[in-house]
Design a protein around this motif. Structure first.
Motif, PDB file in Angstrom:
ATOM      1  N   LEU A 250      39.303 -14.667  67.762  1.00 45.83           N
ATOM      2  CA  LEU A 250      40.661 -14.770  68.290  1.00 45.83           C
ATOM      3  C   LEU A 250      41.230 -13.381  68.563  1.00 45.83           C
ATOM      4  CD1 LEU A 250      43.018 -16.709  68.941  1.00 45.83           C
ATOM      5  CD2 LEU A 250      43.727 -16.501  66.561  1.00 45.83           C
TER       6      LEU A 250
ATOM      7  N   VAL B  52      42.287 -20.259  70.686  1.00 41.52           N
ATOM      8  CA  VAL B  52      43.668 -20.053  71.119  1.00 41.52           C
ATOM      9  C   VAL B  52      44.561 -19.748  69.920  1.00 41.52           C
ATOM     10  CG1 VAL B  52      45.666 -21.117  72.231  1.00 41.52           C
ATOM     11  CG2 VAL B  52      43.370 -21.499  73.156  1.00 41.52           C
ATOM     12  N   GLN B  53      44.395 -20.514  68.839  1.00 42.10           N
ATOM     13  CA  GLN B  53      45.172 -20.213  67.635  1.00 42.10           C
ATOM     14  C   GLN B  53      44.502 -20.820  66.418  1.00 42.10           C
ATOM     15  OE1 GLN B  53      49.143 -21.799  67.867  1.00 42.10           O
ATOM     16  NE2 GLN B  53      48.513 -23.912  67.631  1.00 42.10           N
TER      17      GLN B  53
ATOM     18  N   SER C  14      38.594 -15.803  63.086  1.00 43.37           N
ATOM     19  CA  SER C  14      39.723 -14.888  63.221  1.00 43.37           C
ATOM     20  C   SER C  14      39.355 -13.684  64.079  1.00 43.37           C
ATOM     21  CB  SER C  14      40.189 -14.413  61.832  1.00 43.37           C
ATOM     22  OG  SER C  14      40.667 -15.500  61.065  1.00 43.37           O
TER      23      SER C  14
END
Length: 327
Positions: free
Chosen positions: A161, A186-187, A158
């Motif tokens: 990101l 990316v996600q 996390s």
């Protein structure tokens, strides 16, 4: 500083469309503040506000029927203090609102999201929580969610990101030796309590989906991501060498696998060989059991082993129905 130029007719319409929501959101607003917000002079703002009282909801014949169907303002406040306040909003507030139970359910979900690192730090969830609490018909019930503990791997991913840097980790795919991956995140997907990272894998030179339960030794790098805008795989889609299960089934049963992203490999003698995309190849065992022995799992070996062990465990229950494992 020169006064703002008078608005053209088209510009005035655009201001009207945003002026009313602006005033309703803020309650009482001074003429000077509203004029500065919309880039017009104070006299022009006053004239526009005064004209609000002849705008409203049209009746069946195209004309306004009742005074309550038109906007109204506090005239004393405007004339004596140069302050604008709408006193009749012509049903603009009559929008669908959440019931107390609906708001409580959404608040509970947002509390769970707030436990995700980086998301909780953004302030976005706190703002949504406050708006939902205000937007319910009745006060929502106090709901406190105790989210599952976030692992170190999940927190590192996390953070990567959020910080826009690549993350490095050891990944153990089913029936494969561990590999060290560096990934441009990316996600992050959270499905049924399971975390997945989707991003550009520097080793495979392609987008991949990684199950975070198979990730260890995660660490942030100083490598800025360069593929953050690339298209991610469709829901749990992966490359040709990961997350694929090859099966053979009768052609007549192939439509039952329509929910999978699949690729036909061959077709002969009334049977079809398909490659199915799955987040975990071992999950094919549950689907194979539904085909009553008419699905043959060909590869990978991890999927074959899982399916065989699942079938053997089921047969054992018939041989020994009094087994402690029965039921």
């Amino acid at each position: 500083m020169s006064d703002p130029k008078p608005l053209l007719a088209a510009d005035r319409v655009r201001v009207y469309l945003t002026l009313v929501p602006y005033l309703l959101e803020r309650g009482q607003v001074s003429l000077a503040e509203a004029a500065a917000e919309f880039g017009v002079g104070v006299p022009e703002m006053r004239a526009m506000v005064e004209k609000l009282t002849v705008i409203g909801l049209p009746g069946e014949d195209g004309f306004w029927q009742q005074p309550q169907e038109m906007f109204d303002i506090d005239w004393d406040l405007l004339d004596q203090h140069d302050v604008i306040e709408i006193t009749n909003d012509v049903a603009l507030r009559r929008v669908p609102r959440f019931t107390a139970r609906e708001a409580a359910a959404l608040l509970a979900g947002l509390q769970m999201v707030a436990a995700v690192p980086a998301v909780s730090d953004s302030g976005l969830v706190a703002g949504l929580l406050a708006k939902l609490a205000r937007g319910a018909v009745d006060a929502p019930a106090d709901v406190v969610i105790a989210p599952s503990r976030v692992s170190e791997v999940q927190e590192v991913v996390s953070r990567a990101l959020n910080d826009g840097v690549a993350v490095s980790f050891t990944y153990r795919a089913p029936d494969a030796a561990p590999t060290v991956r560096t990934v441009d995140p990316v996600q992050v997907l959270i499905t049924d309590g399971q975390w997945y990272l989707q991003g550009w894998c520097h080793l495979r030179q392609a987008m991949r989906t990684f199950h975070l339960d198979r990730v260890s030794d995660a660490r942030l790098t100083e490598i800025a991501i360069t593929h953050g805008a690339d298209r991610v795989p469709d829901a749990f889609g992966t490359g040709p060498d990961e997350g694929a299960v090859t099966v053979r089934i009768p052609e007549s049963l192939a439509p039952l696998l329509g929910g999978f992203r699949s690729e036909e490999i061959s077709r002969s003698d009334g049977e079809v060989v398909l490659r199915l995309r799955m987040a975990d190849p071992r999950g094919i065992k549950r689907f194979a059991a539904r085909f009553a022995g008419r699905m043959q799992v060909l590869e990978p070996s991890a999927a074959r082993t899982a399916t065989r062990e699942w079938a053997n465990a089921g047969l054992a229950l018939y041989r020994d129905p009094m087994s402690p494992d029965h039921g």
